[in-house]
Scaffold this active site. Structure first.
Site, short mmCIF file in Angstrom:
data_model
loop_
_atom_site.label_atom_id
_atom_site.label_comp_id
_atom_site.label_asym_id
_atom_site.label_seq_id
_atom_site.Cartn_x
_atom_site.Cartn_y
_atom_site.Cartn_z
N ASP A 63 0.84 -1.18 0.00
CA ASP A 63 0.00 0.00 0.00
C ASP A 63 0.89 1.24 0.00
O ASP A 63 1.85 1.33 0.77
CB ASP A 63 -0.91 -0.01 1.23
CG ASP A 63 -2.02 1.01 1.12
OD1 ASP A 63 -3.07 0.64 0.56
OD2 ASP A 63 -1.85 2.15 1.59
N ILE A 64 0.57 2.19 -0.87
CA ILE A 64 1.35 3.43 -0.94
C ILE A 64 1.04 4.28 0.29
O ILE A 64 -0.13 4.51 0.62
CB ILE A 64 1.04 4.22 -2.22
CG1 ILE A 64 1.40 3.39 -3.46
CG2 ILE A 64 1.80 5.55 -2.24
CD1 ILE A 64 1.03 4.06 -4.78
N ASN A 71 -2.23 12.86 -3.93
CA ASN A 71 -3.30 13.37 -4.81
C ASN A 71 -3.67 14.80 -4.47
O ASN A 71 -3.83 15.65 -5.35
CB ASN A 71 -4.54 12.48 -4.68
CG ASN A 71 -4.45 11.24 -5.56
OD1 ASN A 71 -3.81 11.25 -6.61
ND2 ASN A 71 -5.08 10.17 -5.14
N ASP A 80 -1.63 8.96 -10.29
CA ASP A 80 -1.59 7.93 -11.34
C ASP A 80 -0.16 7.52 -11.65
O ASP A 80 0.14 6.32 -11.82
CB ASP A 80 -2.27 8.45 -12.61
CG ASP A 80 -3.78 8.57 -12.46
OD1 ASP A 80 -4.32 8.05 -11.46
OD2 ASP A 80 -4.41 9.19 -13.35
N GLU A 106 -4.79 2.36 -4.02
CA GLU A 106 -3.32 2.35 -4.00
C GLU A 106 -2.76 1.04 -3.47
O GLU A 106 -1.62 0.99 -3.01
CB GLU A 106 -2.81 3.52 -3.15
CG GLU A 106 -3.16 3.45 -1.69
CD GLU A 106 -4.48 4.07 -1.32
OE1 GLU A 106 -4.62 4.52 -0.18
OE2 GLU A 106 -5.39 4.10 -2.18
#
Length: 203
Positions: A63-64, A71, A80, A106
């Site tokens: 997971d980011i 964002n 993206d 993500e």
């Protein structure tokens, strides 16, 4: 019966279109990885195969970290690009037999056939370090961006009944990595039984 050239060409075109539609149905549009639905399908097959052949099987959930901030601060185009960067780092680090998918948002998952837990941890640490040391450019931004990822690692055990059990364990480990600040790898065996009220999703 002889097939006319025009009929043969039409049949081949239909086959190509069907193959393209099938590929679209299993692929995430942004990263070109497997989508969640197809990953789960392949995961179920690999889990049964590993159990049948008595082979090890490991799973990573990635997971980011602070993706919403990426964002909000840099725009959705940056988000993206971050997703594509993670996908590229994973692709370059995996074997052909490994199964890689974007699970949504993500989050990514990697299924590692015939892989012991310690080898999965080493792979996860390598990917985590690659991401932490990589900067990428966003069109229109004045500076480069660096992202980090949290990774949970889980291995199949005899007590498990299906791939969902592996996903739950890897997810719990990933949440623990987030709890400790992110940008790290946590193995489920290190946190099992000690969730301390941390949220664990149900797959």
């Amino acid at each position: 019966m002889k097939i006319l050239p025009a009929r043969k060409e039409a049949d081949e075109k239909i086959q190509r279109l069907n193959a393209g539609l099938e590929q679209l149905a299993m692929t995430d549009y942004l990263t070109s990885l497997y989508n969640r639905r197809y990953f789960m399908q392949r995961g179920a097959e690999e889990f049964k195969r590993a159990r049948r052949n008595k082979q090890p099987l490991a799973l990573l959930i990635l997971d980011i970290d602070e993706f919403k901030k990426v964002n909000d601060t840099c725009g959705h185009e940056a988000g993206d690009i971050a997703l594509q960067q993670v996908a590229a780092a994973l692709k370059s680090s995996l074997r052909e037999i490994d199964i890689l998918g974007r699970m949504g948002g993500e989050e990514f998952a990697v299924l590692l056939p015939n892989t012991l837990s310690h080898a999965a941890v080493l792979l996860a640490e390598r990917v985590q370090q690659i991401m932490a040391s990589t900067s990428f450019e966003v069109p229109g931004a004045s500076s480069t961006i660096t992202i980090t990822i949290s990774i949970g690692v889980a291995a199949a055990t005899n007590e498990m009944s299906d791939i969902d059990d592996m996903l739950r364990n890897a997810d719990a480990a990933m949440y623990r990595a987030k709890y400790y600040g992110g940008n790290r790898v946590v193995q489920y065996e290190d946190v099992s039984g000690t969730h301390n009220g941390l949220p664990v999703r149900r797959f």
